[in-house]
Design a protein around this motif. Sequence first.
Motif, PDB file in Angstrom:
ATOM      1  N   ILE A 191       0.802  -1.418   0.063  1.00 53.34           N
ATOM      2  CA  ILE A 191       0.171   0.042   0.238  1.00 53.34           C
ATOM      3  C   ILE A 191       1.131   1.460   0.138  1.00 53.34           C
ATOM      4  N   ALA A 192       1.930   1.429   0.822  1.00 48.51           N
ATOM      5  CA  ALA A 192       2.813   2.473   0.720  1.00 48.51           C
ATOM      6  C   ALA A 192       3.403   2.653  -0.429  1.00 48.51           C
ATOM      7  N   GLY A 193       3.574   1.195  -1.008  1.00 51.77           N
ATOM      8  CA  GLY A 193       4.302   1.415  -2.866  1.00 51.77           C
ATOM      9  C   GLY A 193       3.249   2.242  -2.876  1.00 51.77           C
ATOM     10  N   ARG A 194       1.781   2.028  -3.507  1.00 55.00           N
ATOM     11  CA  ARG A 194       0.829   2.745  -4.033  1.00 55.00           C
ATOM     12  C   ARG A 194       0.646   4.357  -3.782  1.00 55.00           C
ATOM     13  N   HIS A 195       1.199   4.726  -2.946  1.00 58.93           N
ATOM     14  CA  HIS A 195       1.048   5.861  -2.528  1.00 58.93           C
ATOM     15  C   HIS A 195       2.372   6.508  -2.077  1.00 58.93           C
ATOM     16  N   GLU A 196       3.337   6.308  -2.901  1.00 62.41           N
ATOM     17  CA  GLU A 196       4.809   6.717  -2.401  1.00 62.41           C
ATOM     18  C   GLU A 196       4.935   6.925  -1.818  1.00 62.41           C
ATOM     19  N   HIS A 197       4.536   6.233  -1.015  1.00 56.53           N
ATOM     20  CA  HIS A 197       5.240   6.247   0.459  1.00 56.53           C
ATOM     21  C   HIS A 197       5.191   7.723   1.562  1.00 56.53           C
ATOM     22  N   ALA A 201      -0.895   9.791   3.976  1.00 56.89           N
ATOM     23  CA  ALA A 201      -1.775   8.800   3.058  1.00 56.89           C
ATOM     24  C   ALA A 201      -2.565   7.756   3.595  1.00 56.89           C
ATOM     25  N   PHE A 202      -3.017   7.441   3.385  1.00 53.26           N
ATOM     26  CA  PHE A 202      -3.450   6.044   3.398  1.00 53.26           C
ATOM     27  C   PHE A 202      -2.322   5.020   3.939  1.00 53.26           C
ATOM     28  N   PRO A 203      -1.971   4.168   4.332  1.00 53.79           N
ATOM     29  CA  PRO A 203      -4.082   3.904   5.529  1.00 53.79           C
ATOM     30  C   PRO A 203      -2.885   5.006   6.853  1.00 53.79           C
TER      31      PRO A 203
END
Length: 233
Positions: A191-197, A201-203
């Motif tokens: 998830i962190a990878g999808r949100h550029e860490h 951001a989520f979560p």
Amino acid sequence: MTSDPPARRRRGPRPVPAPTSGGSEAEYGDILAVLGQQLGEKVAEVADPGGRRRLKGVHLEFSADPKAVHDMAGGSGYSLASNWFTQLLAQLAVANSITKSQLCVFLFVAGGQVPGTGVTPYTQQEITDGLNKVAAQKGGKMITRSTVNRAVQALCGYNWVEKAGRGRIQLNVRLWFHGNSTAQHDVLAEIAGRHEHDVAAFPYAVGPQGAHQEELDLDFGAAADYRGRKRTG
């Protein structure tokens, strides 16, 4: 002419009986008996090389198996939830700061996770049908798909869930997770990878030290949602 004396038998460890396919208690009893006898002979040789004193017996104690599994109702297993978040849900419900439909949709999604993923493969229609199961049997009031859609939108705004495409919903696995810690950390990294860490951001935007807890301490109004905005559903 005298006969040759019989050959002197060489002493050594007695063979351990091979286990049988049945795995009975008698089989293990035989193995323990042999081990105890060999242990007695070894201790006697050390304590008295002349072999005049022998160990009379070996006492074994068994403790309860520490790996006993939980006894949970139903066939869906169980999930781990943040205690802080569980209490927050109750506080928000009492303060009328979350709608009944939002609470029900979140709990239904959380309980339907695919183990080890934090993802619920439910479309909004499947969530609607699932929530209406008991109501349909009793002829009671049922939730509509449009209400479920508004609830999902609100839950995404709270960072409790996010849409994962193709009818899937990604749960915030820091709040509720079906799986072990290794699987959870793998999901968090994905998830962190999808949100550029981004730590905001989520979560990661939800937590007891975050802005949401401060808003809760200041008391929600009945017409305000979890993030302090006007409710839409």
